[in-house]
Design a protein around this motif. Structure first.
Motif, PDB file in Angstrom:
ATOM      1  N   ARG A   1       0.834  -1.199   0.000  1.00 51.21           N
ATOM      2  CA  ARG A   1       0.000   0.000   0.000  1.00 51.21           C
ATOM      3  C   ARG A   1       0.874   1.257   0.000  1.00 51.21           C
ATOM      4  O   ARG A   1       0.633   2.203  -0.761  1.00 51.21           O
ATOM      5  N   ARG A   2       1.905   1.259   0.847  1.00 50.64           N
ATOM      6  CA  ARG A   2       2.791   2.429   0.905  1.00 50.64           C
ATOM      7  C   ARG A   2       3.552   2.613  -0.401  1.00 50.64           C
ATOM      8  O   ARG A   2       3.750   3.742  -0.855  1.00 50.64           O
ATOM      9  N   ALA A   3       3.987   1.500  -0.999  1.00 47.93           N
ATOM     10  CA  ALA A   3       4.711   1.601  -2.271  1.00 47.93           C
ATOM     11  C   ALA A   3       3.810   2.181  -3.358  1.00 47.93           C
ATOM     12  O   ALA A   3       4.247   2.989  -4.181  1.00 47.93           O
ATOM     13  N   GLN A   4       2.529   1.749  -3.363  1.00 46.15           N
ATOM     14  CA  GLN A   4       1.580   2.266  -4.336  1.00 46.15           C
ATOM     15  C   GLN A   4       1.343   3.751  -4.122  1.00 46.15           C
ATOM     16  O   GLN A   4       1.301   4.541  -5.076  1.00 46.15           O
TER      17      GLN A   4
ATOM     18  N   ALA B   1       4.166  10.139  -9.449  1.00 47.62           N
ATOM     19  CA  ALA B   1       3.555  10.402 -10.755  1.00 47.62           C
ATOM     20  C   ALA B   1       2.861  11.761 -10.768  1.00 47.62           C
ATOM     21  O   ALA B   1       2.944  12.512 -11.753  1.00 47.62           O
ATOM     22  N   ARG B   2       2.174  12.081  -9.677  1.00 47.80           N
ATOM     23  CA  ARG B   2       1.506  13.386  -9.588  1.00 47.80           C
ATOM     24  C   ARG B   2       2.522  14.519  -9.606  1.00 47.80           C
ATOM     25  O   ARG B   2       2.316  15.549 -10.250  1.00 47.80           O
ATOM     26  N   GLU B   3       3.631  14.342  -8.904  1.00 48.74           N
ATOM     27  CA  GLU B   3       4.658  15.374  -8.862  1.00 48.74           C
ATOM     28  C   GLU B   3       5.311  15.548 -10.229  1.00 48.74           C
ATOM     29  O   GLU B   3       5.581  16.674 -10.663  1.00 48.74           O
TER      30      GLU B   3
END
Length: 218
Positions: free
Chosen positions: A136-139, A146-148
């Protein structure tokens, strides 16, 4: 018949594991070891299909040898430590499974050995929770990156730099001098300076540092 190596510094635990597995008729304990160094020696010599590996041991603990051991045999961690850090590092090191003492019976031990021997994974409830949380943390990290990257790309497009100007500025951001950039891109040093002059104008920057900071969004 699944060949098993039992690695634990407690001889009573080794005896119990041997008794359970040998009595199953599906697995055979071919060797034992009481520390990490002896475990590696035994794995090289005996070539077990599965190694039951304790975490806390003298000489060399489970974490220090799991990566090397996993190249010789399928590793099933079998320990009393269910802390997040230990579970995460053992799995990252190459262990295919993780069992915690007190959370399994002989039947589940045999199932775990069988599953791990086949190349699949077997995790105790505590280990499964840690693995799921790590995923979950990796995702979340990947999505944030990706957003950045998308935000930075949008910000950069407004400057209207040419492809060559972007190449030059990226190399400036790596800390390269003009002469090195010129050699890298097959340009003259004067051409690099001209590109940088255009970059400074478009970015509204007074120098290389300001240009890099604006280009990298810092």
């Amino acid at each position: 018949m699944i060949r098993v190596l039992v690695v634990d510094d407690n001889p009573t635990v080794r005896d119990a594991l041997r008794a359970h597995l040998d009595a199953s008729g599906a697995a055979l304990v071919v060797g034992e070891a009481g520390d990490g160094r002896a475990a590696l020696d035994a794995a090289r010599r005996l070539r077990p299909h599965v190694t039951l590996l304790d975490y806390r041991m003298p000489v060399a603990d489970g974490l220090s040898i799991v990566a090397e051991l996993a190249r010789l045999t399928a590793v099933l961690t079998l320990t009393s430590d269910d802390s997040d850090a230990v579970v995460r590092e053992m799995l990252r090191g190459g262990a295919r499974g993780y069992l915690v003492h007190g959370e399994f019976d002989p039947a589940e031990l045999l199932r775990a050995v069988t599953v791990v021997a086949s190349g699949r994974s077997w995790l105790s409830p505590a280990a499964a929770t840690v693995a799921a949380e790590a995923l979950r943390r990796a995702q979340e990290t990947a999505e944030a990156a990706a957003r950045e990257a998308e935000r930075l790309d949008r910000a950069r497009r407004r400057y209207g730099l040419t492809a060559r100007e972007r190449e030059v500025l990226d190399l400036v951001a790596e800390g390269l001098a003009n002469v090195v950039i010129a050699e890298r891109l097959g340009l003259t040093e004067k051409t690099v300076k001209n590109h940088l002059h255009a970059v400074f104008t478009k970015l509204g920057a007074r120098n290389r540092t300001e240009a890099v900071l604006r280009w990298t969004g810092r």
